[in-house]
Design a protein around this motif. Sequence first.
Motif, short mmCIF file in Angstrom:
data_model
loop_
_atom_site.label_atom_id
_atom_site.label_comp_id
_atom_site.label_asym_id
_atom_site.label_seq_id
_atom_site.Cartn_x
_atom_site.Cartn_y
_atom_site.Cartn_z
N ALA A 137 -23.71 -40.15 65.37
CA ALA A 137 -24.71 -39.10 65.56
C ALA A 137 -25.46 -39.28 66.88
O ALA A 137 -25.84 -38.30 67.53
N GLN A 138 -25.67 -40.53 67.29
CA GLN A 138 -26.41 -40.80 68.53
C GLN A 138 -25.64 -40.33 69.76
O GLN A 138 -26.25 -39.93 70.74
N LYS A 150 -27.05 -34.40 61.80
CA LYS A 150 -27.05 -35.85 61.96
C LYS A 150 -26.41 -36.54 60.75
O LYS A 150 -25.57 -37.44 60.89
#
Length: 199
Positions: A137-138, A150
Amino acid sequence: MIPKHLFDLSITLICLPLVFPIFAIVAVMVRLKLGAPIFFTQVRPGLHGKPFRMLKFRTMTDECDDKGELLPDSHRLTKFGRFLRSSSLDELPELWNVLKGDMSLVGPRPLLMEYLPLYTPEQFRRHDVRPGITGWAQVNGRNAISWQEKFKLDVWYVDNKSLRLDLKILFLTVKNVLSQHGINADGEATMSKFSGNEK
């Protein structure tokens, strides 16, 4: 195949001599600009939701209002603190959590304990692996995407995890940090709190 925790330990130990001078400089700067304590610790959910104490560099002041309550994050987050977050230097102390086995280099980010009862069963699957310093997600939006997006990315990682994917995520993390891509949503100093899923 190399076990994931052995992979984490190997990469962390190899990087420590390179990271330590940066760690020391940031620690001194935090002490000078934000005062003591240098570190921010908070209990976060780890593997299977088990609590552990996560370690980060401090990025905010302790400013309070007239009632003695802390001001909103956007008021307490200093310019220096923003730099630490955007560069991810505030995450360096989490290498200690990796060495302890609380965290992995790559995995879903450890969020707040108060979020645990708010997840759907599918979203809770993000806790089927150790939380990471960085994650899928980052490198696919970080704080500029919605909570639902996310969590979908986190669960996708759980279902597709591999050392090859971890190496890809680590490479993309460095690339995104250098390009300052997806640090925050427009108009937000930090990620807004997760308040549950819309019915």
